[in-house]
Design a protein around this motif. Sequence first.
Motif, PDB file in Angstrom:
ATOM      1  N   ARG A 274       0.744  -0.952  -0.194  1.00 50.42           N
ATOM      2  CA  ARG A 274       0.068  -0.261   0.178  1.00 50.42           C
ATOM      3  C   ARG A 274       0.627   0.904  -0.323  1.00 50.42           C
ATOM      4  N   GLN A 275       1.813   0.795   0.682  1.00 52.96           N
ATOM      5  CA  GLN A 275       2.401   2.526   1.064  1.00 52.96           C
ATOM      6  C   GLN A 275       3.274   3.068  -0.239  1.00 52.96           C
ATOM      7  N   PHE A 276       3.739   2.242  -1.556  1.00 57.18           N
ATOM      8  CA  PHE A 276       4.430   2.181  -2.894  1.00 57.18           C
ATOM      9  C   PHE A 276       3.376   2.659  -3.810  1.00 57.18           C
ATOM     10  N   LEU A 277       2.263   2.456  -3.509  1.00 53.89           N
ATOM     11  CA  LEU A 277       1.267   2.572  -5.289  1.00 53.89           C
ATOM     12  C   LEU A 277       0.741   4.295  -4.768  1.00 53.89           C
ATOM     13  N   SER A 278       1.351   4.281  -5.968  1.00 51.79           N
ATOM     14  CA  SER A 278       0.746   6.172  -6.722  1.00 51.79           C
ATOM     15  C   SER A 278      -0.123   6.306  -7.603  1.00 51.79           C
TER      16      SER A 278
ATOM     17  N   GLN B  66      -6.463 -11.053  -2.886  1.00 50.85           N
ATOM     18  CA  GLN B  66      -5.991 -10.809  -1.748  1.00 50.85           C
ATOM     19  C   GLN B  66      -5.079  -9.632  -1.853  1.00 50.85           C
ATOM     20  N   PHE B  67      -4.047  -9.325  -2.660  1.00 53.64           N
ATOM     21  CA  PHE B  67      -3.289  -8.421  -2.538  1.00 53.64           C
ATOM     22  C   PHE B  67      -3.392  -7.592  -3.792  1.00 53.64           C
ATOM     23  N   VAL B  68      -3.446  -8.439  -5.438  1.00 52.57           N
ATOM     24  CA  VAL B  68      -3.895  -7.589  -6.194  1.00 52.57           C
ATOM     25  C   VAL B  68      -4.689  -6.674  -6.356  1.00 52.57           C
ATOM     26  N   ARG B  69      -6.271  -6.902  -6.240  1.00 52.24           N
ATOM     27  CA  ARG B  69      -7.385  -6.477  -6.378  1.00 52.24           C
ATOM     28  C   ARG B  69      -6.871  -4.807  -5.155  1.00 52.24           C
ATOM     29  N   GLU B  70      -6.771  -5.144  -4.048  1.00 50.89           N
ATOM     30  CA  GLU B  70      -6.740  -3.811  -4.147  1.00 50.89           C
ATOM     31  C   GLU B  70      -5.719  -2.886  -4.261  1.00 50.89           C
TER      32      GLU B  70
ATOM     33  N   THR C  65      -6.386   0.875  -5.908  1.00 52.40           N
ATOM     34  CA  THR C  65      -5.629   2.441  -5.034  1.00 52.40           C
ATOM     35  C   THR C  65      -5.587   2.782  -6.757  1.00 52.40           C
ATOM     36  N   LEU C  66      -4.697   1.923  -7.114  1.00 51.79           N
ATOM     37  CA  LEU C  66      -3.998   3.073  -8.507  1.00 51.79           C
ATOM     38  C   LEU C  66      -4.683   3.671  -9.292  1.00 51.79           C
ATOM     39  N   MET C  67      -6.348   2.712  -9.483  1.00 53.31           N
ATOM     40  CA  MET C  67      -7.296   3.735 -10.725  1.00 53.31           C
ATOM     41  C   MET C  67      -7.821   4.496  -9.732  1.00 53.31           C
ATOM     42  N   GLY C  68      -7.660   5.153  -8.117  1.00 54.47           N
ATOM     43  CA  GLY C  68      -7.428   6.147  -8.160  1.00 54.47           C
ATOM     44  C   GLY C  68      -8.729   6.522  -7.060  1.00 54.47           C
TER      45      GLY C  68
END
Length: 426
Positions: free
Chosen positions: A35-39, A330-334, A338-341
């Motif tokens: 989560r902390q690396f997602l822009s 469990q990981f990629v979906r969320e 987040t990356l979709m905005g």
Amino acid sequence: MTILASLSQIISDPSCMEDYDPNAMSVQDARLYIRQFLSPITATETVPVMQSLGRVLAVDITSPSNVPNHHNSAMDGYAFKFFDVNKVLSIVGTAFAGKPFTGEVNAQECVKIMTGGVIPAGADTVVMQERVDINEKSIRINIAPKLGENIRPAGDDLKIGQVVLNKGHLLRPADLGLVASLGLADLTVYKPLKVAFFSTGDELISVGKPLKEGQIYDSNRYTLFGMLSRLGVAISDLGVVPDNPDLLEATLLNAASENDVVMTTGGVSVGEADYMKMLLTKHGQVLFWKINMKPGRPLAYGKIQGRNGQFAHYFGLPGNPVATMVSFYQFVREALITLMGSAAKPLPMFKVECTEAIKKATGRTEFQRALLYEDAGIWKVKPLPNQSSGVLSSMSAANCFIVLDDTVGNCASNTMVSVQLLEGII
Ligand code: AMP
Ligand code: MG
């Protein structure tokens, strides 16, 4: 857990992070690290409302008017002045939905009104047509309504100037209707996230070709395609790439140059002698983890630099078909939401009685493929018999996961377990 290090710091000096153990990563910590690396994406575009389903709003939507924009009737009946409730009222006209009565309702008068019809001037109450006696051109009320009853006030749904939907909202069917009810034709949304994926492995063959000894058909690209399509991202299927370092490198770099996210399946197990790991390390900053979960132990996350110098997010999913899907959910979906905005919400979980015993070790999270079923009017759950991470038919037959966290051990039958649905209402 607070994480402050950069990807490259964690890679070069893992001890900079307290409690960081790539070989015993919990499901929750892996989510927090990612989560902390997602822009999130910032580019926007304007699309017609009917093309905005599943997209993410890039601006707040404010109501330009009241919805409805006039007081209107909730029933078929008669509009009148409440102080006349016990009198004989003469019918002076009709108000249809879309065709208002233009006169005024005076004392001892009423107007026949249809559902959605504008409340005529002078009237303050509507009585249902079933509650009156009609005598040619007049009515008498049998069962009196309350003052103001059966009137839907202007702005009942939305008020002028109100923020109706927030920036970052992922648009669902009701939202499309809602913005249409405001009269809006177009919406400003974030551009679709570009996601590329490919499968790696010499044993993999694409559908339509005959299998040779020891080969299997590549199924992961198909499940990934299905899950990504549901998320509404722009998909590039880059096929199967054999274990050839030059081909793998070219595919990886092309994918990272042209996409926001690159995903591969297989070949990321910790300790596996494999070209993928070497290439990911050469061209990016990638963390390799063993997650305390079943199925889906190996997982890689990081960033890959394309030929153009841009970084794409990278997810390396385990090769076993069920593990691929569980790791994605469990990981990629969320992460993709987040990356979709948008702000990814955790998947709903609820407790249901499990009608079979489950064998489980503590210290890891398990996602068992299971069936929610109705038994004499009560919904219960049971795990499917074959829980092997290679058995894709169990995933196809399942309608939910039973989620057993790391504190849970063996479960006797008839205990309450947490369940996560695989399908939502459309
Ligand atoms: P790996 O993670 O590469 O060690 O693969 C684990 C298992 O998953 C092996 O049995 C692979 O043959 C299988 N596998 C890997 N990729 C795929 C794929 N794309 N489709 C079906 N099975 C796969
Ligand atoms: Mg492999």
